[in-house]
Write a protein that holds these residues in place. Sequence first.
Motif, short mmCIF file in Angstrom:
data_model
loop_
_atom_site.label_atom_id
_atom_site.label_comp_id
_atom_site.label_asym_id
_atom_site.label_seq_id
_atom_site.Cartn_x
_atom_site.Cartn_y
_atom_site.Cartn_z
N GLU A 1 -4.92 12.78 -0.53
CA GLU A 1 -4.45 12.76 -1.92
C GLU A 1 -4.20 11.30 -2.31
O GLU A 1 -3.50 10.59 -1.62
N PRO A 2 -4.81 10.86 -3.41
CA PRO A 2 -4.60 9.45 -3.81
C PRO A 2 -3.21 9.24 -4.41
O PRO A 2 -2.60 10.16 -4.94
N ALA B 1 5.68 8.87 -3.34
CA ALA B 1 5.03 7.69 -2.79
C ALA B 1 5.73 7.27 -1.51
O ALA B 1 6.95 7.28 -1.42
N VAL B 2 4.92 6.89 -0.52
CA VAL B 2 5.41 6.37 0.75
C VAL B 2 4.79 4.99 0.94
O VAL B 2 3.57 4.84 0.81
N GLU B 3 5.62 4.00 1.23
CA GLU B 3 5.10 2.66 1.52
C GLU B 3 4.55 2.68 2.94
O GLU B 3 5.25 3.05 3.88
N VAL B 4 3.30 2.27 3.10
CA VAL B 4 2.61 2.38 4.38
C VAL B 4 2.62 1.02 5.10
O VAL B 4 2.17 0.03 4.54
N THR C 1 0.85 -1.18 0.00
CA THR C 1 0.00 0.00 0.00
C THR C 1 0.89 1.24 0.00
O THR C 1 1.83 1.33 0.78
N PHE C 2 0.57 2.17 -0.89
CA PHE C 2 1.31 3.41 -0.98
C PHE C 2 0.40 4.58 -0.64
O PHE C 2 -0.79 4.56 -0.94
N ALA C 3 0.97 5.59 -0.02
CA ALA C 3 0.26 6.84 0.25
C ALA C 3 1.01 7.97 -0.45
O ALA C 3 2.21 7.86 -0.72
N ALA C 4 0.30 9.03 -0.75
CA ALA C 4 0.92 10.21 -1.36
C ALA C 4 1.51 11.09 -0.27
O ALA C 4 0.97 11.19 0.82
N ALA C 5 2.64 11.70 -0.59
CA ALA C 5 3.29 12.62 0.35
C ALA C 5 3.82 13.80 -0.44
O ALA C 5 4.33 13.65 -1.54
#
Length: 79
Positions: free
Chosen positions: A57-58, A28-31, A10-14
């Motif tokens: 933010e997707p 991208a940040v790996e969550v 799962t990635f989140a936007a940063a």
Amino acid sequence: MALTTFATTTFAAARSRAHGPTAALWHAVEVHRLPAEVDGACELTLCGTLARVALDEPWPSSSREVCGTCTTLAGVTPA
């Protein structure tokens, strides 16, 4: 019979800060934690930048200001 399990990443936007003549980019940040624990926190992105996680933010971001290295490392095909 062997079972194979596949992990889903799962990635989140940063959002990074602008430095000198460069624009702030979406990374991208790996969550690995619960969303409440990472929202708004500064995390190390896939490309090695420190950026603030924004769960609203997707990822991948639809913005033009997206880190190409993070896109490649996250396995996202550019549109």
